[in-house]
Design a protein around this motif. Structure first.
Motif, PDB file in Angstrom:
ATOM      1  N   ASP A 157       1.101  -1.470   0.253  1.00  0.00           N
ATOM      2  CA  ASP A 157      -0.058  -0.266   0.164  1.00  0.00           C
ATOM      3  C   ASP A 157       0.927   1.134  -0.062  1.00  0.00           C
ATOM      4  OD1 ASP A 157      -2.374  -1.741  -0.093  1.00  0.00           O
ATOM      5  OD2 ASP A 157      -2.401  -1.507   2.410  1.00  0.00           O
ATOM      6  N   LEU A 158       1.992   1.498   1.109  1.00  0.00           N
ATOM      7  CA  LEU A 158       3.249   2.610   0.717  1.00  0.00           C
ATOM      8  C   LEU A 158       3.018   2.562  -0.600  1.00  0.00           C
ATOM      9  CD1 LEU A 158       4.220   1.779   4.506  1.00  0.00           C
ATOM     10  CD2 LEU A 158       3.023   3.550   3.622  1.00  0.00           C
ATOM     11  N   GLY A 159       4.210   1.628  -1.277  1.00  0.00           N
ATOM     12  CA  GLY A 159       4.123   1.589  -2.576  1.00  0.00           C
ATOM     13  C   GLY A 159       2.793   2.068  -3.640  1.00  0.00           C
ATOM     14  N   LEU A 160       2.057   1.968  -3.356  1.00  0.00           N
ATOM     15  CA  LEU A 160       1.243   2.664  -4.276  1.00  0.00           C
ATOM     16  C   LEU A 160       1.378   4.029  -4.162  1.00  0.00           C
ATOM     17  CD1 LEU A 160      -1.893   0.002  -4.002  1.00  0.00           C
ATOM     18  CD2 LEU A 160       0.002   0.175  -6.070  1.00  0.00           C
ATOM     19  N   LEU A 161       1.263   3.972  -2.812  1.00  0.00           N
ATOM     20  CA  LEU A 161       0.860   6.017  -2.376  1.00  0.00           C
ATOM     21  C   LEU A 161       2.216   6.557  -2.748  1.00  0.00           C
ATOM     22  CD1 LEU A 161      -0.380   5.398   1.116  1.00  0.00           C
ATOM     23  CD2 LEU A 161      -2.192   6.881  -0.743  1.00  0.00           C
ATOM     24  N   ASP A 162       3.469   6.035  -2.603  1.00  0.00           N
ATOM     25  CA  ASP A 162       4.180   6.346  -3.426  1.00  0.00           C
ATOM     26  C   ASP A 162       4.122   6.739  -4.571  1.00  0.00           C
ATOM     27  OD1 ASP A 162       7.087   7.443  -3.452  1.00  0.00           O
ATOM     28  OD2 ASP A 162       8.107   5.884  -3.233  1.00  0.00           O
ATOM     29  N   ASN A 163       4.430   6.285  -5.369  1.00  0.00           N
ATOM     30  CA  ASN A 163       3.683   5.742  -7.321  1.00  0.00           C
ATOM     31  C   ASN A 163       2.582   7.219  -7.088  1.00  0.00           C
ATOM     32  OD1 ASN A 163       5.264   4.010  -7.558  1.00  0.00           O
ATOM     33  ND2 ASN A 163       3.822   2.220  -8.214  1.00  0.00           N
ATOM     34  N   GLU A 164       1.504   7.066  -6.699  1.00  0.00           N
ATOM     35  CA  GLU A 164       0.749   8.322  -6.785  1.00  0.00           C
ATOM     36  C   GLU A 164       1.720   9.645  -6.239  1.00  0.00           C
ATOM     37  OE1 GLU A 164      -3.462   8.450  -5.662  1.00  0.00           O
ATOM     38  OE2 GLU A 164      -3.310   6.470  -5.384  1.00  0.00           O
ATOM     39  N   LEU A 165       2.524   9.753  -5.476  1.00  0.00           N
ATOM     40  CA  LEU A 165       3.117  10.949  -4.864  1.00  0.00           C
ATOM     41  C   LEU A 165       4.064  11.125  -5.816  1.00  0.00           C
ATOM     42  CD1 LEU A 165       2.803  10.101  -1.237  1.00  0.00           C
ATOM     43  CD2 LEU A 165       2.355  11.322  -1.728  1.00  0.00           C
ATOM     44  N   GLN A 166       4.233  10.234  -6.997  1.00  0.00           N
ATOM     45  CA  GLN A 166       5.381  10.782  -7.562  1.00  0.00           C
ATOM     46  C   GLN A 166       4.663  11.597  -8.916  1.00  0.00           C
ATOM     47  OE1 GLN A 166       8.341   7.293  -8.592  1.00  0.00           O
ATOM     48  NE2 GLN A 166       8.273   7.264  -6.052  1.00  0.00           N
ATOM     49  N   SER A 167       4.002  11.687  -9.241  1.00  0.00           N
ATOM     50  CA  SER A 167       3.212  12.726 -10.092  1.00  0.00           C
ATOM     51  C   SER A 167       3.379  14.340 -10.386  1.00  0.00           C
ATOM     52  CB  SER A 167       1.446  12.813  -9.455  1.00  0.00           C
ATOM     53  OG  SER A 167       0.830  13.998 -10.671  1.00  0.00           O
ATOM     54  N   PRO A 168       3.955  14.256 -12.291  1.00  0.00           N
ATOM     55  CA  PRO A 168       4.639  15.273 -12.171  1.00  0.00           C
ATOM     56  C   PRO A 168       4.071  16.417 -11.693  1.00  0.00           C
ATOM     57  CG  PRO A 168       3.613  14.590 -14.013  1.00  0.00           C
ATOM     58  CD  PRO A 168       3.679  13.409 -12.968  1.00  0.00           C
ATOM     59  N   SER A 169       2.711  16.727 -12.076  1.00  0.00           N
ATOM     60  CA  SER A 169       2.631  18.183 -11.479  1.00  0.00           C
ATOM     61  C   SER A 169       2.403  18.626  -9.891  1.00  0.00           C
ATOM     62  CB  SER A 169       0.754  17.982 -11.967  1.00  0.00           C
ATOM     63  OG  SER A 169       0.298  17.340 -11.315  1.00  0.00           O
ATOM     64  N   SER A 170       2.838  17.370  -9.290  1.00  0.00           N
ATOM     65  CA  SER A 170       3.006  17.282  -7.718  1.00  0.00           C
ATOM     66  C   SER A 170       3.910  17.747  -7.095  1.00  0.00           C
ATOM     67  CB  SER A 170       1.978  16.538  -7.288  1.00  0.00           C
ATOM     68  OG  SER A 170       2.522  15.602  -7.255  1.00  0.00           O
ATOM     69  N   GLU A 171       5.129  19.392  -7.155  1.00  0.00           N
ATOM     70  CA  GLU A 171       6.364  19.820  -6.627  1.00  0.00           C
ATOM     71  C   GLU A 171       5.884  19.995  -5.038  1.00  0.00           C
ATOM     72  OE1 GLU A 171       6.376  23.581  -8.591  1.00  0.00           O
ATOM     73  OE2 GLU A 171       6.478  22.057 -11.246  1.00  0.00           O
ATOM     74  N   LEU A 172       4.847  20.654  -5.138  1.00  0.00           N
ATOM     75  CA  LEU A 172       4.553  20.219  -3.344  1.00  0.00           C
ATOM     76  C   LEU A 172       4.168  19.358  -2.625  1.00  0.00           C
ATOM     77  CD1 LEU A 172       1.647  22.965  -3.593  1.00  0.00           C
ATOM     78  CD2 LEU A 172       3.287  23.655  -3.368  1.00  0.00           C
ATOM     79  N   LEU A 173       4.859  17.861  -3.621  1.00  0.00           N
ATOM     80  CA  LEU A 173       4.902  16.656  -2.281  1.00  0.00           C
ATOM     81  C   LEU A 173       5.586  16.417  -1.943  1.00  0.00           C
ATOM     82  CD1 LEU A 173       1.240  15.138  -4.152  1.00  0.00           C
ATOM     83  CD2 LEU A 173       1.812  16.949  -2.132  1.00  0.00           C
ATOM     84  N   SER A 174       6.697  16.669  -2.643  1.00  0.00           N
ATOM     85  CA  SER A 174       8.265  16.548  -2.602  1.00  0.00           C
ATOM     86  C   SER A 174       8.337  15.612  -0.977  1.00  0.00           C
ATOM     87  CB  SER A 174       9.249  17.240  -2.902  1.00  0.00           C
ATOM     88  OG  SER A 174       9.191  17.958  -2.294  1.00  0.00           O
ATOM     89  N   GLN A 175       8.192  15.747   0.082  1.00  0.00           N
ATOM     90  CA  GLN A 175       8.906  16.045   1.052  1.00  0.00           C
ATOM     91  C   GLN A 175       7.801  15.402   1.388  1.00  0.00           C
ATOM     92  OE1 GLN A 175      11.303  17.115   3.266  1.00  0.00           O
ATOM     93  NE2 GLN A 175      10.387  15.687   4.529  1.00  0.00           N
ATOM     94  N   ILE A 176       6.639  14.740   0.647  1.00  0.00           N
ATOM     95  CA  ILE A 176       6.024  14.005   1.789  1.00  0.00           C
ATOM     96  C   ILE A 176       6.130  12.918   1.120  1.00  0.00           C
ATOM     97  CG2 ILE A 176       3.928  13.062   1.375  1.00  0.00           C
ATOM     98  CD1 ILE A 176       2.784  16.309   2.377  1.00  0.00           C
ATOM     99  N   GLN A 177       6.514  13.188  -0.340  1.00  0.00           N
ATOM    100  CA  GLN A 177       6.727  11.593  -0.848  1.00  0.00           C
ATOM    101  C   GLN A 177       8.139  10.672  -0.584  1.00  0.00           C
ATOM    102  OE1 GLN A 177       9.303  11.247  -4.145  1.00  0.00           O
ATOM    103  NE2 GLN A 177       8.832   9.309  -3.703  1.00  0.00           N
ATOM    104  N   ALA A 178       8.933  11.747  -0.230  1.00  0.00           N
ATOM    105  CA  ALA A 178       9.955  11.426   0.329  1.00  0.00           C
ATOM    106  C   ALA A 178       9.717  10.522   1.594  1.00  0.00           C
ATOM    107  CB  ALA A 178      11.008  12.423   0.416  1.00  0.00           C
ATOM    108  N   ASP A 179       9.040  10.634   2.173  1.00  0.00           N
ATOM    109  CA  ASP A 179       8.804  10.619   4.115  1.00  0.00           C
ATOM    110  C   ASP A 179       7.779   8.785   3.535  1.00  0.00           C
ATOM    111  OD1 ASP A 179       9.228  12.994   4.722  1.00  0.00           O
ATOM    112  OD2 ASP A 179       7.508  13.546   5.598  1.00  0.00           O
ATOM    113  N   VAL A 180       7.332   9.109   2.462  1.00  0.00           N
ATOM    114  CA  VAL A 180       6.751   7.481   2.319  1.00  0.00           C
ATOM    115  C   VAL A 180       7.367   6.626   2.018  1.00  0.00           C
ATOM    116  CG1 VAL A 180       4.575   6.557   0.672  1.00  0.00           C
ATOM    117  CG2 VAL A 180       3.945   8.830   2.333  1.00  0.00           C
ATOM    118  N   SER A 181       8.804   7.219   0.638  1.00  0.00           N
ATOM    119  CA  SER A 181       9.395   6.369   0.306  1.00  0.00           C
ATOM    120  C   SER A 181      10.075   5.669   1.507  1.00  0.00           C
ATOM    121  CB  SER A 181      10.296   6.705  -0.630  1.00  0.00           C
ATOM    122  OG  SER A 181      10.501   5.841  -1.327  1.00  0.00           O
TER     123      SER A 181
END
Length: 158
Positions: A75-99
Motif C-alpha cells: 500500500d505504501l508503494g502504491l501511495l509513493d507512486n501516486e505521490l510521484q505525479s509530475p504536477s505535484s512538486e509541493l508533495l516532494s517532502q511527503i513523497q520522500a517520507d512515504v518512500s
C-alpha cells in the motif's frame, strides 16, 4: 588494594551488558519505533502543507485494510507512486517520507521473513485536475497513516 580489585570485578561483570550488540528483537523494536516516528512526522508535514493550500474539498475514499507488513509495504508503494505525479512538486517532502517509510517496512518484513511482493510499478497518469489530485492524494496518505498508527500492532505480523 581491595578497591581497585572491586572496580575491576564490577567492570568485568557489568561490561557485557553495556557493550553487547543489539539483539534481533532490539533491532525489530527500533525499526518499528522508527516507522511510527516517520508516520507521525509525515502527518505533521501533511497538516502543514494543507494550511498553505486553499480550502480542501470534502473528499471521500476508502482506505485499504491494514493486515500486516506485506500489505503495508504494498500500500505504501502504491501511495509513493501516486505521490510521484509530475504536477505535484509541493508533495516532494511527503513523497520522500512515504518512500522512506515503505523502505523501512520492506526491510522489517524481510528481517522477520515475511513474503514481500515486487514493488508496484509507477503509473503516473496525466492528471487533468492537479488541484483535486493534490487534495485527494494528501487525504489518502493522511487517512492511511492515521489508520496505520491506530493499527501499529500489525507491524509485528506478516
Amino acid at each position: 588494594m581491595q578497591i581497585p580489585l572491586a572496580l575491576l570485578y564490577v567492570s568485568f561483570v557489568a561490561a557485557p551488558g553495556c557493550s553487547s550488540l543489539p539483539t534481533r528483537g532490539d533491532s525489530i523494536r527500533n525499526t518499528i519505533n522508527s516507522i511510527i516516528n516517520i508516520a507521525q512526522i509525515t502527518l505533521v508535514h501533511i497538516k502543514k502543507l494543507k494550511t498553505k493550500l486553499l480550502v480542501a474539498p470534502q473528499i471521500e475514499f476508502s482506505t485499504p485494510s491494514i493486515v500486516g507488513l506485506t500489505s503495508i509495504s504494498h500500500d505504501l508503494g502504491l501511495l509513493d507512486n501516486e505521490l510521484q505525479s509530475p504536477s505535484s512538486e509541493l508533495l516532494s517532502q511527503i513523497q520522500a517520507d512515504v518512500s522512506s517509510l515503505e523502505g523501512r517496512v520492506r526491510s522489517l518484513a524481510l528481517t522477520v521473513d515475511c513474503p514481500i511482493q515486487a514493488r508496484p510499478r509507477g503509473e503516473t497518469g496525466d492528471n487533468m485536475f492537479p488541484d483535486s489530485h493534490l487534495h485527494l492524494i494528501l487525504a489518502k496518505v493522511q487517512g492511511y497513516l492515521d489508520k496505520l498508527l491506530l493499527n501499529k500492532d500489525k507491524l509485528k505480523v506478516c
